[in-house]
Scaffold this motif. Structure first.
Motif: not given
Length: 325
Positions: A8-37
């Protein structure tokens, strides 16, 4: 039962940093059955409608249908879902004098939208004065705040500020055992290791994380620069002979430049020392209460050990080697 982790965030709590890291690892998560949105990136139309909804606007039938269809498609996806969007609880604006004044409505909607799924909620809180100043600075930098800081916080009082009430609502709605909570102050100790622990708390194996960005950038703007930006936006809006569209483009370019600039570790803030001390003491009191009631759900991030970082770096090097031509 399929799982869904809602960041959920909140705003201004390094949320974008977390989101970009999630994107960078999306393929790895997908192999474990996780879909990133990434809600505001992957589902732009639904995001625009949701912004209206969380502000209590009455949705047109076609808008409601779009939102219902979007959430239904996520709910019915057989994958485990990582859903991230810092705006789920509302705007970062303080014009109502409170943090996420209408948070109860979207919380209920998220619960109803994903009924039947095993839901966990990830939520970060931040020191009140820092959060408010950072929110104001951002809104000035993108041309959304046309008032002085004093007027921006005119309706804000210590009594109105509360993370505790939001967490109580999340706990009541989703169950205390389904909360994953952390403070921005703890996160800053080591953002790279913190990211891994947040992902682990979601239920994902982080052994093979192969791409973690560098430590979060300091993005605070000092008060002098913010005042200069505000003056520029005022001039672009009221004095320059350019169209609103051209003004938006200029704001976007300026904001992109600001994002690339190095920032000092400490910056001049807008709050005076007495008011800052008062708000900080209230925040620390709330954090103590939150730890007392939800201590098992609170993540704490000490500085990462050498082994933590070496494992991440080794995975990243291995992934790069595999992708090399």
């Amino acid at each position: 039962m399929s799982k869904i982790f809602i960041h959920l965030g909140a705003h201004k709590t390094a949320t974008t940093f977390v989101q970009r890291n999630l994107m960078a690892n999306a393929d790895i998560f997908e192999k474990q059955g996780w879909k990133l949105i990434w809600f505001q990136v992957d589902l732009k139309k639904a995001r625009k409608v949701f912004v209206k909804f969380r502000g209590n606007a009455k949705l047109k039938p076609n808008q409601k249908r779009l939102l219902d269809d979007t959430f239904e498609s996520i709910r019915n996806d057989p994958s485990d879902i990582l859903l991230t969007y810092e705006g789920f609880l509302g705007s970062s604006s303080m014009k109502q004098g409170r943090l996420y004044a209408n948070h109860a409505l979207p919380i209920k909607m998220l619960k109803d939208a994903f009924s039947g799924r095993d839901i966990k909620i990830g939520f970060c809180i931040r020191n009140f004065p820092d959060h408010i100043e950072s929110s104001y600075n951002y809104r000035v930098s993108v041309g959304q705040a046309n008032v002085s800081f004093a007027k921006y916080v005119q309706k804000v009082s210590v009594q109105k500020l509360s993370w505790l009430k939001i967490i109580e609502n999340l706990s009541t709605t989703f169950g205390a055992e389904n909360l994953v909570l952390w403070t921005y102050e703890d996160f800053k100790k080591d953002g790279v290791v913190a990211f891994s622990k947040i992902v682990q708390a979601a239920g994902i194996d982080t052994t093979d994380i192969a791409a973690v960005l560098t430590a979060p950038q300091l993005v605070s703007l000092n008060a002098q620069l913010v005042r200069l930006l505000k003056r520029w936006h005022d001039a672009a809006r009221d004095e320059l002979d350019i169209s609103p569209q051209q003004a938006r483009l200029l704001r976007g370019k300026l904001h992109a430049i600001l994002e690339e600039l190095p920032r000092p570790a400490k910056t001049e803030g807008h709050f005076g020392p007495k008011r800052r001390k008062l708000y900080t003491e209230h925040y620390e009191h709330e954090v103590a209460l939150i730890r007392e009631r939800w201590g098992d759900q609170m993540l704490n991030f000490g500085p990462g050990s050498a082994s933590d970082h070496s494992a991440i770096e080794e995975n990243a090097q291995t992934a790069a080697a595999l992708q090399a031509p």
